[in-house]
Design an enzyme around this catalytic site. Structure first.
Site, PDB file in Angstrom:
ATOM      1  CB  SER A 129       5.816 -10.418  30.492  1.00  0.00           C
ATOM      2  OG  SER A 129       5.799  -9.828  31.771  1.00  0.00           O
ATOM      3  CG  PHE A 151       4.939  -6.821  45.356  1.00  0.00           C
ATOM      4  CD1 PHE A 151       3.938  -7.735  45.704  1.00  0.00           C
ATOM      5  CD2 PHE A 151       5.714  -7.077  44.236  1.00  0.00           C
ATOM      6  CE1 PHE A 151       3.738  -8.876  44.940  1.00  0.00           C
ATOM      7  CE2 PHE A 151       5.506  -8.205  43.461  1.00  0.00           C
ATOM      8  CZ  PHE A 151       4.510  -9.108  43.816  1.00  0.00           C
ATOM      9  CD  GLN A 155      11.658  -3.093  51.583  1.00  0.00           C
ATOM     10  OE1 GLN A 155      10.915  -3.406  52.514  1.00  0.00           O
ATOM     11  NE2 GLN A 155      12.324  -1.938  51.566  1.00  0.00           N
ATOM     12  CE1 TYR A 206       4.847  -5.257  29.436  1.00  0.00           C
ATOM     13  CE2 TYR A 206       5.413  -5.523  31.742  1.00  0.00           C
ATOM     14  CZ  TYR A 206       5.072  -6.074  30.534  1.00  0.00           C
ATOM     15  OH  TYR A 206       4.943  -7.425  30.403  1.00  0.00           O
ATOM     16  N   GLY A 266       9.843 -11.924  28.332  1.00  0.00           N
ATOM     17  CA  GLY A 266       9.343 -12.145  29.679  1.00  0.00           C
ATOM     18  C   GLY A 266      10.462 -12.420  30.654  1.00  0.00           C
TER      19      GLY A 266
END
Length: 384
Positions: free
Chosen positions: A89, A153, A155, A195, A342
């Site tokens: 990130s 997503f 999994q 976020y 990140g």
């Protein structure tokens, strides 16, 4: 940073040092014994189970490089002080910088709606791009659902079997957004903070709509080139990390054997403009020093970038503010630092600097399941 942000499983884990002082930033002072405390904090992270750590600090006394632990568990190769790594990130600060440069050029506004640039993209289950601004994307007040929290997503991308099967799959930005649109918004735009990686996938799409070029091309032209960030890249669908580099390791939460897996190779389109980038500690220091030092944005745009909204924290924890891909926190000694963190498979990174950009620290853990990054920052900026 205080707020661990990334793409590994969840968006935010708040982990701030209790008892930090909400006092004005103090003048920088030389660390006792150089950066000995920082090295000790890196060593402690390795003792706690992180395979290896690499980092670099730059201040008025020069540049210090530190490493600890291993970069390759198979060959017992130590981590290198020039290692490149996936920064997750931290990519977001580069994307936000490009958009603020475009605003300074009069080509778009932070107050433009998302629908103005991406008509019909943010819609479904209560999402409405006509009511969300670019600013709200950048400071995570849009309310848009975070696609990395979608169970299917997770999994596919973060589960052991899913990752091993799908690690080389390509994800189009529009597909990532569509995953988010199958859920309700977290809240009405501008009423709270959460976020969401979807915000920055959309931000990258806005860059392309405004310029006609991909966010990656604009970052290369506007930031990587001018700052000579030779270790920084946006790999697209390339699954490897350029050398020099160490391996990246993960322990999947759903793995009954609790094994350590080498997850170095993956297709970073799963992160898109929310976390695709690769860099090293020297380049990250150079970038954040230039940004906070006023060399990448006009004063007005840098001021906008530093307008923070409060991040929810647990009772007794210190204040954390989130600007436009810049996080601000006060350390235990009262010093203020700015930057971003990140996380992505097998990699946890932090890049922070003092408000004037003159004292910087960037470092990376090549494991995603343990390690106290806050302790490393405290050791560098508040040595005992």
């Amino acid at each position: 940073m205080s707020v661990r942000t990334g793409l590994v499983g969840v968006a935010v884990v708040v982990s701030v040092t209790a008892g930090a002082l909400a006092t004005p930033a103090l003048a920088d002072a030389p660390a006792k014994d150089g950066h000995r405390a920082t090295q000790q904090a890196m060593d402690a992270a390795v003792a706690a189970g992180v395979p290896g750590v690499t980092g670099q600090a730059t201040d008025k006394y020069g540049t210090w490089k530190g490493t600890s632990g291993l970069g390759d568990l198979r060959t017992n190769t130590p981590r290198g002080d020039r290692d490149r790594y996936r920064v997750g990130s931290i990519t977001k600060t580069f994307v936000a910088t490009v958009l603020l440069q475009l605003e300074a050029e009069g080509r778009m506004s932070l107050d433009d709606t998302v629908d103005h640039w991406l008509p019909g993209v943010v819609t479904g289950h209560g999402h409405d791009g006509r009511k969300i601004t670019v600013r709200q994307l950048l400071n995570h007040t849009s309310g848009i659902y975070n696609y990395t929290e979608d169970k299917d997503f997770q999994q596919t991308v973060f589960g052991r079997d899913g990752f091993l099967k799908h690690r080389y799959d390509t994800w189009a930005p529009g597909k990532l957004v569509s995953v988010a649109m199958t859920h309700k918004p977290d809240f009405a735009p501008g009423t709270s903070w959460n976020y969401s990686n979807t915000n920055y996938v959309l931000a990258g799409m806005v860059v392309k709509k405004v310029t006609g070029h991909s966010y990656a091309d604009e970052i290369r032209r506007r930031i990587i080139g001018p700052l000579h960030l030779r270790a920084t890249s946006l790999p697209g669908t390339t699954v490897t990390v350029p050398r020099p580099a160490s391996r990246a390791y993960s322990k999947f939460p759903d793995d009954p054997d609790k094994k350590t897996y080498d997850v170095t190779e993956l297709n970073p389109t799963l992160a898109s403009s929310a976390g695709e980038m690769i860099s090293d500690s020297a380049d990250l220091n150079r970038f954040y020093s230039a940004l906070l030092g006023g060399r990448l944005l006009p004063a007005a745009q840098l001021a906008e970038m530093k307008k923070t909204v409060p991040v929810p924290t647990e009772k007794g924890e210190p204040e954390v503010g989130y600007g436009l891909a810049l996080m601000r926190q006060k350390l235990s000694c009262g010093k203020e630092i700015w930057g971003h963190s990140g996380g992505i498979h097998g990699s946890g990174s932090d890049a922070v600097t003092t408000p004037d950009g003159r004292h910087t620290l960037s470092f990376n853990f090549n494991g995603d399941w343990t390690g106290d990054s806050q302790a490393v920052m405290e050791a560098e900026f508040c040595p005992k």
